[in-house]
Write a protein that holds these residues in place. Sequence first.
Motif, PDB file in Angstrom:
ATOM      1  N   ASP B  90       0.839  -1.203   0.000  1.00 41.04           N
ATOM      2  CA  ASP B  90       0.000   0.000   0.000  1.00 41.04           C
ATOM      3  C   ASP B  90       0.869   1.246   0.000  1.00 41.04           C
ATOM      4  O   ASP B  90       1.932   1.264   0.638  1.00 41.04           O
ATOM      5  CB  ASP B  90      -0.832   0.044   1.302  1.00 41.04           C
ATOM      6  CG  ASP B  90      -2.259  -0.416   1.070  1.00 41.04           C
ATOM      7  OD1 ASP B  90      -2.611  -0.739  -0.077  1.00 41.04           O
ATOM      8  OD2 ASP B  90      -3.012  -0.438   2.061  1.00 41.04           O
ATOM      9  N   ALA B  92      -0.051   4.845   1.230  1.00 44.74           N
ATOM     10  CA  ALA B  92      -1.008   5.784   1.799  1.00 44.74           C
ATOM     11  C   ALA B  92      -0.482   7.204   1.601  1.00 44.74           C
ATOM     12  O   ALA B  92       0.718   7.408   1.390  1.00 44.74           O
ATOM     13  CB  ALA B  92      -1.205   5.511   3.285  1.00 44.74           C
ATOM     14  N   ALA B  93      -1.391   8.190   1.683  1.00 50.69           N
ATOM     15  CA  ALA B  93      -0.937   9.571   1.697  1.00 50.69           C
ATOM     16  C   ALA B  93      -0.005   9.752   2.888  1.00 50.69           C
ATOM     17  O   ALA B  93      -0.262   9.214   3.965  1.00 50.69           O
ATOM     18  CB  ALA B  93      -2.136  10.515   1.798  1.00 50.69           C
ATOM     19  N   GLY B  94       1.085  10.480   2.673  1.00 48.76           N
ATOM     20  CA  GLY B  94       2.039  10.719   3.743  1.00 48.76           C
ATOM     21  C   GLY B  94       3.193   9.725   3.781  1.00 48.76           C
ATOM     22  O   GLY B  94       4.121   9.892   4.573  1.00 48.76           O
ATOM     23  N   THR B  95       3.141   8.701   2.931  1.00 47.79           N
ATOM     24  CA  THR B  95       4.236   7.723   2.894  1.00 47.79           C
ATOM     25  C   THR B  95       5.515   8.411   2.418  1.00 47.79           C
ATOM     26  O   THR B  95       5.528   9.070   1.381  1.00 47.79           O
ATOM     27  CB  THR B  95       3.879   6.572   1.934  1.00 47.79           C
ATOM     28  OG1 THR B  95       2.683   5.954   2.392  1.00 47.79           O
ATOM     29  CG2 THR B  95       5.014   5.565   1.840  1.00 47.79           C
ATOM     30  N   MET B 110      -3.230   5.600  -2.684  1.00 42.84           N
ATOM     31  CA  MET B 110      -4.343   6.443  -2.258  1.00 42.84           C
ATOM     32  C   MET B 110      -4.181   7.853  -2.846  1.00 42.84           C
ATOM     33  O   MET B 110      -3.081   8.290  -3.145  1.00 42.84           O
ATOM     34  CB  MET B 110      -4.395   6.545  -0.726  1.00 42.84           C
ATOM     35  CG  MET B 110      -4.311   5.191  -0.021  1.00 42.84           C
ATOM     36  SD  MET B 110      -5.608   4.031  -0.535  1.00 42.84           S
ATOM     37  CE  MET B 110      -4.715   2.469  -0.364  1.00 42.84           C
ATOM     38  N   GLY B 112      -3.381  11.453  -3.333  1.00 43.16           N
ATOM     39  CA  GLY B 112      -2.421  12.317  -2.651  1.00 43.16           C
ATOM     40  C   GLY B 112      -1.135  11.607  -2.272  1.00 43.16           C
ATOM     41  O   GLY B 112      -0.165  12.264  -1.865  1.00 43.16           O
ATOM     42  N   PRO B 114       2.464   9.665  -2.784  1.00 43.13           N
ATOM     43  CA  PRO B 114       3.500   9.848  -3.806  1.00 43.13           C
ATOM     44  C   PRO B 114       3.508   8.696  -4.798  1.00 43.13           C
ATOM     45  O   PRO B 114       3.376   7.529  -4.417  1.00 43.13           O
ATOM     46  CB  PRO B 114       4.789   9.909  -2.991  1.00 43.13           C
ATOM     47  CG  PRO B 114       4.472   9.261  -1.687  1.00 43.13           C
ATOM     48  CD  PRO B 114       3.025   9.496  -1.432  1.00 43.13           C
TER      49      PRO B 114
END
Lengths: 440, 440
Positions: B90, B92-95, B110, B112, B114
């Motif tokens: 996965d 996720a945003a913020g990864t 997801m 947003g 990267p």
Amino acid sequence: MTSAAPRPADPDHLWSVDEHLEDILTTVHPLEPIELQLLDAQGCVLVEDVTVPVALPPFDNSSMDGYAVRVTDVAGASEEFPAVLEVVGDIAAGTADPVRVGPGQAARIMTGAPLPPGAEAVVPVEWTDGGLGEGPVTGMHARSLAPEGAAGHVRVHRSVEPRAHVRARGSDVRAGDRALEAGTVLGPSQIGLLAAIGRGTVRVRPRPRVVVMSTGSELVQPDEPLGGGQIYDSNSFALTAAARDAGAIAYRVGAVADDAVTLRSTIEDQLIRADLLVTTGGVSVGAYDVVKEALSDVGDADEAGGGVEFRKLAMQPGKPQGFGSVGPEHTPLLALPGNPVSSYVSFELFVRPAIRALMGLADVHRPRIRATLTADAPLSSPKGRRQFLRGTYADGEVTPVGGAGSHLIAALAHADALIVVPEDVESVEPGTEVETVLLR
Amino acid sequence: MTSAAPRPADPDHLWSVDEHLEDILTTVHPLEPIELQLLDAQGCVLVEDVTVPVALPPFDNSSMDGYAVRVTDVAGASEEFPAVLEVVGDIAAGTADPVRVGPGQAARIMTGAPLPPGAEAVVPVEWTDGGLGEGPVTGMHARSLAPEGAAGHVRVHRSVEPRAHVRARGSDVRAGDRALEAGTVLGPSQIGLLAAIGRGTVRVRPRPRVVVMSTGSELVQPDEPLGGGQIYDSNSFALTAAARDAGAIAYRVGAVADDAVTLRSTIEDQLIRADLLVTTGGVSVGAYDVVKEALSDVGDADEAGGGVEFRKLAMQPGKPQGFGSVGPEHTPLLALPGNPVSSYVSFELFVRPAIRALMGLADVHRPRIRATLTADAPLSSPKGRRQFLRGTYADGEVTPVGGAGSHLIAALAHADALIVVPEDVESVEPGTEVETVLLR
């Protein structure tokens, strides 16, 4: 605060903008009125008809600085043949028991001071010698510097009609008159009138307290260093400012990470100070869409129609939206998409009207006008979705700024209007009239 | 804050409205800028050009919830003949460090988040089986409930172009771009942009702190009993609200009695929190006109042009006016007449522009339009004085409310416009076009 509204049963129903808005406006009711200090009620909606308890002015009073006289005593007076009157004292504004004016007498009187017994009219000081025994004067000397002005004699150079320069008791409003009607929005002059008739407090609908929280593990507060995959939280700032602009008392809660337990407990914490909750982000179809996860199956399920419902709207930007209520007070909650432009447009279309409905305002919407589209090329718009493009408006013309991409926050900051392209329109030629929402 | 402005030497000079306003606006300068937290800067004027420090978005990221893929791996894919890819995790945003996508692989991604190394495009989840091995899906299951979604295999039903559903780094704004120009008024979307580029504070002109005090020994606070010769203080309420409405932080000081020593010491006390002082009452020709008495010969006499000057204006209502500066900082002071309607009209014409000049706003005036007079009878107006009648405006027409009497505070509360009758006009026929100041 909220009540059950009929909602389409089909979870795949594509909601129109109008259906979603109607659902919000039939669910959100005006806040209960409270008694507020006058200046705290600025911008609020009055819920009582206010009746005048005492006439304004409450007593006959002078509209000029001058001398209170009997009319016959100054009949035929001129500068050459003045009427000479004995000055029996001063009547300052606020005097409770003004000196009596007898035949051949005058009282020096100030603007707003009560007309004394015996007197019928006021002669402005400019029509007298001011008690100095010389020609006409332009004003009085300050009492503290020249106390003798309240005694001696005054020469009056002109006659006056009965009631001249007298403001009659009740000439502004009479006791029992309706001062303001329920539904009036209290601005400076309405507050002035309420004070003038002696009202120190007033019954109004309070400003709603709106809690704004953004969600997203990628969000960093401004002025903090930005790590990989991170962006700055802007929604909580923009929407807190927008909520204030709409009339709310707005509280900004910093970004909440994408964790359902944390989000639920943050919302529970905030309920105590919220008449309306607004979240951004986490409402789409992703595996980390925390608002949807946290609120889909909780809320006030003990009441029919309660809880938060997530839906798809036939609009661009702003397709995924959540609306419902949470907590023991069934506090309304609007869950907006996380993209900054989507959330701002959603705020304008749905949250601002909700705030203004909570305030009890009759007109909850931004002004809408028809404007001529100015653009280099036709606008394209997806079929079946109502598009809201950012634009600038001036002199009957609206010009798009930035593209249709929903992440163009820089363009949004230069827009002052939204261009509305209906669901059934896929292309708009320059020169066409378009519906335009004015954002100012 | 103020500086010497040339003033006519003749003390009997009858000032025009425009001369008085020009004297105020050439004397009152914008406040010195300060650095404020973003939300404290709402409504303020930016004094710096703000440049974008980091591109927005700061990295290539997904505009959809879906799967990050290599374009060749999904070439020719269809629902009948799907591309089957290994799900390597996965994003996720913020990864910060997204998993690498190799040939034959996909990463669930997801909105947003990267774009991971190796991937060239994003396939929306709706174009896949969501890893469930069945038909197309409408979304993902929450990660916390279905962690297996980040592993296994996904069937992709459509091909994508390179960069599809990818928002490119810098596609909104690039580093070095001008985000906002000095002079911009900061509203919600400007505050949103500043937050988005990482600005937690911003340099603006602060809201002016305006101290409003009414004077008059006849004044009683609302909700108190009214004695003989007394009236309720309304000016301090109306003008405090009006000052806020103009953008100021306004402080209301209760009515000060007609005593020069008390008034001087009250003003001295208030200077510490005042960028502008506004008094009402005590400016005319009476023997108890305390503002005139207290301020005529004091103030900042150590500077040429300092002190407060009292003048007569060729206007109705609002003939007597005072303007100047007081105290060691030469704080500007406007002394308005005491009649409620006179003081409110004077506020609109002189104090509101002064407040907005202190804020550094380019446009300090209320909007003015030409409107058609609707009335039963001609309006009469004194020759040589500019008259400001209260009216209501709608659809190009303006209708007077109340009479010309300057004490009609009840009528004022129902007005939303001022009708301007020029100095040389003594009568205005219904149907004539008149200059109209809109008060909203």
